[in-house]
Design an enzyme around this catalytic site. Sequence first.
Site, PDB file in Angstrom:
ATOM      1  N   LEU A 140       0.835  -1.215   0.000  1.00 58.00           N
ATOM      2  CA  LEU A 140       0.000   0.000   0.000  1.00 58.00           C
ATOM      3  C   LEU A 140       0.862   1.254   0.000  1.00 58.00           C
ATOM      4  O   LEU A 140       1.734   1.411   0.863  1.00 58.00           O
ATOM      5  CB  LEU A 140      -0.868   0.039   1.259  1.00 58.00           C
ATOM      6  CG  LEU A 140      -2.245  -0.593   1.169  1.00 58.00           C
ATOM      7  CD1 LEU A 140      -2.143  -2.067   0.849  1.00 58.00           C
ATOM      8  CD2 LEU A 140      -2.975  -0.401   2.477  1.00 58.00           C
ATOM      9  N   SER A 153       0.439   5.658  -1.384  1.00 60.28           N
ATOM     10  CA  SER A 153      -0.333   6.863  -1.075  1.00 60.28           C
ATOM     11  C   SER A 153      -0.365   7.751  -2.314  1.00 60.28           C
ATOM     12  O   SER A 153       0.552   7.704  -3.144  1.00 60.28           O
ATOM     13  CB  SER A 153       0.357   7.594   0.073  1.00 60.28           C
ATOM     14  OG  SER A 153      -0.003   8.957   0.077  1.00 60.28           O
ATOM     15  N   SER A 154      -1.382   8.593  -2.421  1.00 58.42           N
ATOM     16  CA  SER A 154      -1.481   9.477  -3.591  1.00 58.42           C
ATOM     17  C   SER A 154      -0.379  10.540  -3.610  1.00 58.42           C
ATOM     18  O   SER A 154      -0.195  11.215  -4.628  1.00 58.42           O
ATOM     19  CB  SER A 154      -2.853  10.149  -3.634  1.00 58.42           C
ATOM     20  OG  SER A 154      -3.080  10.898  -2.464  1.00 58.42           O
ATOM     21  N   CYS A 155       0.369  10.683  -2.516  1.00 54.55           N
ATOM     22  CA  CYS A 155       1.440  11.687  -2.512  1.00 54.55           C
ATOM     23  C   CYS A 155       2.667  11.233  -3.294  1.00 54.55           C
ATOM     24  O   CYS A 155       3.638  11.982  -3.401  1.00 54.55           O
ATOM     25  CB  CYS A 155       1.816  12.084  -1.095  1.00 54.55           C
ATOM     26  SG  CYS A 155       2.635  10.784  -0.197  1.00 54.55           S
ATOM     27  N   TYR A 164       8.352  10.815   2.736  1.00 54.55           N
ATOM     28  CA  TYR A 164       7.340   9.751   2.794  1.00 54.55           C
ATOM     29  C   TYR A 164       7.038   9.225   1.389  1.00 54.55           C
ATOM     30  O   TYR A 164       6.970   8.010   1.154  1.00 54.55           O
ATOM     31  CB  TYR A 164       6.071  10.313   3.439  1.00 54.55           C
ATOM     32  CG  TYR A 164       4.919   9.348   3.528  1.00 54.55           C
ATOM     33  CD1 TYR A 164       4.943   8.283   4.420  1.00 54.55           C
ATOM     34  CD2 TYR A 164       3.788   9.508   2.727  1.00 54.55           C
ATOM     35  CE1 TYR A 164       3.864   7.398   4.510  1.00 54.55           C
ATOM     36  CE2 TYR A 164       2.708   8.636   2.810  1.00 54.55           C
ATOM     37  CZ  TYR A 164       2.760   7.583   3.707  1.00 54.55           C
ATOM     38  OH  TYR A 164       1.698   6.712   3.782  1.00 54.55           O
ATOM     39  N   LYS A 211       7.510   5.439  -0.269  1.00 56.28           N
ATOM     40  CA  LYS A 211       6.405   4.689  -0.888  1.00 56.28           C
ATOM     41  C   LYS A 211       6.724   4.347  -2.353  1.00 56.28           C
ATOM     42  O   LYS A 211       6.342   3.280  -2.835  1.00 56.28           O
ATOM     43  CB  LYS A 211       5.098   5.487  -0.784  1.00 56.28           C
ATOM     44  CG  LYS A 211       4.546   5.545   0.648  1.00 56.28           C
ATOM     45  CD  LYS A 211       4.189   4.150   1.114  1.00 56.28           C
ATOM     46  CE  LYS A 211       3.601   4.108   2.507  1.00 56.28           C
ATOM     47  NZ  LYS A 211       3.340   2.728   2.970  1.00 56.28           N
ATOM     48  N   HIS A 219      -4.264  13.779  10.065  1.00 56.25           N
ATOM     49  CA  HIS A 219      -4.674  14.306   8.766  1.00 56.25           C
ATOM     50  C   HIS A 219      -5.837  15.284   8.977  1.00 56.25           C
ATOM     51  O   HIS A 219      -6.368  15.418  10.070  1.00 56.25           O
ATOM     52  CB  HIS A 219      -5.093  13.166   7.835  1.00 56.25           C
ATOM     53  CG  HIS A 219      -3.939  12.333   7.376  1.00 56.25           C
ATOM     54  ND1 HIS A 219      -3.642  11.115   7.936  1.00 56.25           N
ATOM     55  CD2 HIS A 219      -3.001  12.542   6.417  1.00 56.25           C
ATOM     56  CE1 HIS A 219      -2.575  10.617   7.340  1.00 56.25           C
ATOM     57  NE2 HIS A 219      -2.158  11.455   6.418  1.00 56.25           N
TER      58      HIS A 219
HETATM   59  O1  GFB Z   1      -4.587  15.832   5.560  1.00 61.53           O
HETATM   60  P1  GFB Z   1      -3.389  16.689   5.503  1.00 61.53           P
HETATM   61  O2  GFB Z   1      -2.606  16.845   6.766  1.00 61.53           O
HETATM   62  O3  GFB Z   1      -2.382  16.142   4.432  1.00 61.53           O
HETATM   63  O4  GFB Z   1      -3.810  18.166   5.033  1.00 61.53           O
HETATM   64  P2  GFB Z   1      -2.021  16.280   2.880  1.00 61.53           P
HETATM   65  C1  GFB Z   1      -4.621  18.400   3.917  1.00 61.53           C
HETATM   66  C2  GFB Z   1      -4.919  19.886   3.799  1.00 61.53           C
HETATM   67  O5  GFB Z   1      -5.773  20.282   4.872  1.00 61.53           O
HETATM   68  C3  GFB Z   1      -3.710  20.808   3.840  1.00 61.53           C
HETATM   69  C4  GFB Z   1      -5.278  21.460   5.476  1.00 61.53           C
HETATM   70  O6  GFB Z   1      -3.887  21.862   2.920  1.00 61.53           O
HETATM   71  C5  GFB Z   1      -3.767  21.355   5.269  1.00 61.53           C
HETATM   72  O7  GFB Z   1      -3.135  22.619   5.432  1.00 61.53           O
HETATM   73  N1  GFB Z   1      -5.732  21.569   6.867  1.00 61.53           N
HETATM   74  C6  GFB Z   1      -6.583  22.503   7.347  1.00 61.53           C
HETATM   75  C7  GFB Z   1      -5.366  20.774   7.887  1.00 61.53           C
HETATM   76  N2  GFB Z   1      -6.737  22.370   8.658  1.00 61.53           N
HETATM   77  C8  GFB Z   1      -6.010  21.304   9.037  1.00 61.53           C
HETATM   78  C9  GFB Z   1      -5.795  20.665  10.291  1.00 61.53           C
HETATM   79  O8  GFB Z   1      -6.295  21.078  11.338  1.00 61.53           O
HETATM   80  N3  GFB Z   1      -4.988  19.556  10.291  1.00 61.53           N
HETATM   81  C10 GFB Z   1      -4.405  19.076   9.135  1.00 61.53           C
HETATM   82  N4  GFB Z   1      -3.643  17.978   9.194  1.00 61.53           N
HETATM   83  N5  GFB Z   1      -4.579  19.694   7.934  1.00 61.53           N
HETATM   84  C11 GFB Z   1      -0.626  14.251   3.578  1.00 61.53           C
HETATM   85  C12 GFB Z   1       0.810  13.869   3.408  1.00 61.53           C
HETATM   86  O9  GFB Z   1      -0.752  15.393   2.837  1.00 61.53           O
HETATM   87  O10 GFB Z   1      -1.546  13.316   3.059  1.00 61.53           O
HETATM   88  C13 GFB Z   1       1.074  12.453   3.603  1.00 61.53           C
HETATM   89  O11 GFB Z   1       1.606  14.719   4.196  1.00 61.53           O
HETATM   90  C14 GFB Z   1       0.031  11.532   3.006  1.00 61.53           C
HETATM   91  O12 GFB Z   1       2.312  12.161   3.058  1.00 61.53           O
HETATM   92  C15 GFB Z   1      -1.361  11.998   3.333  1.00 61.53           C
HETATM   93  O13 GFB Z   1       0.179  11.462   1.616  1.00 61.53           O
HETATM   94  C16 GFB Z   1      -2.447  11.170   2.658  1.00 61.53           C
HETATM   95  O14 GFB Z   1      -3.098  15.734   2.007  1.00 61.53           O
HETATM   96  O15 GFB Z   1      -1.580  17.669   2.543  1.00 61.53           O
END
Ligand code: GFB
Length: 320
Positions: free
Chosen positions: A117, A119-121, A148, A152, A191
Amino acid sequence: MPIEAVTSMNGFELAGRRVWVAGHRGMVGAALRRRLHGENCELLTVDRSEVDLRRQDQTERWVNATKPDVVIVAAAKVGGILANEAYPAEFLYQNLMIEANVIEASRQAGVSKLLFLGSSCIYPKLAPQPIDEASLLTGPLEPTNEPYAIAKIAGIKLAQSYRKQYGCDYISAMPTNLYGPEDNFDLQSSHVMPALLRKAHEAKERGHKQMTIWGTGTPRREFLHVDDCADGLVHVLKHYSGPEHVNIGSGEDVTIRELTEAVCEVVGFEGDIVNDTSKPDGTPRKLMSGSRLRAMGWAPKIGLKDGIAQTYRWFLAHRA
Ligand code: GFB
């Protein structure tokens, strides 16, 4: 090789097989355990306290003694955008070790099928949307999660290389941003979905007039409920055999602002949404193309609104 040529229409039978879910305590691992229940297979798991998958000797000893028929590599060091930025060494090192150890131990033990598995990143930051599997390694990665993503991508290449050199039936699937029961609700490392659910809930409970979200709210993300993901993974396991990885997504994306509004509606928080633009946005958009998996006859079942409501109920029942 065209995808049709490597897709088995008869399917790979799971019934009666010994299936090891590596990472069974994580959000995806827990969903896989729920999903595999209906497959009449023998589910194998091992706790981290018994076998540390970052340790080659421990991993090889356990896999060689247990001899699974099928392995699903759902074990990983995961986290949201800030955790990825803050702990790049852990995200790169731990994920490289886990996947290398599990894949090599599986080869030694004669595992007949393995699903890795990712990830889309893994895709370039500015890949054309929706992102086709062929976009891999066509451009620079999003800096906030490059370590990361590189781990992957290495996992995909391990599965491909073991297929090419040793003839192992090892495949890879790339789920999009997942959410659901058993997610991590810690505000620093989580997330976005669990963070928003918790923030909206606490703002409502405490009578706050506003809640803060990170970044501009303009990035777009595709969300898939983890039970749909587990169903898609089992479908891939049963119906696909080939070197190319397979995207698993919902086919729809929303802005973070739209997601926040949907979460607030489910939770019942009616205050203002404030942006903390000192926090990163990450990649502007990562909507994956799901056409390869759709062509195999799979589609998701859980809509975003229902999925948010179900996850909020789980949060309320387990937040203690
Ligand atoms: O889910 P997330 O942390 O990961 O953030 P990514 C997605 C978006 O939501 C970003 C915003 O633009 C964040 O700035 N956001 C807004 C928040 N408020 C919040 C909050 O309170 N918490 C968080 N966490 N985000 C990850 C990767 O990227 O996705 C990993 O870093 C992995 O490697 C994962 O691929 C699936 O989608 O940006």
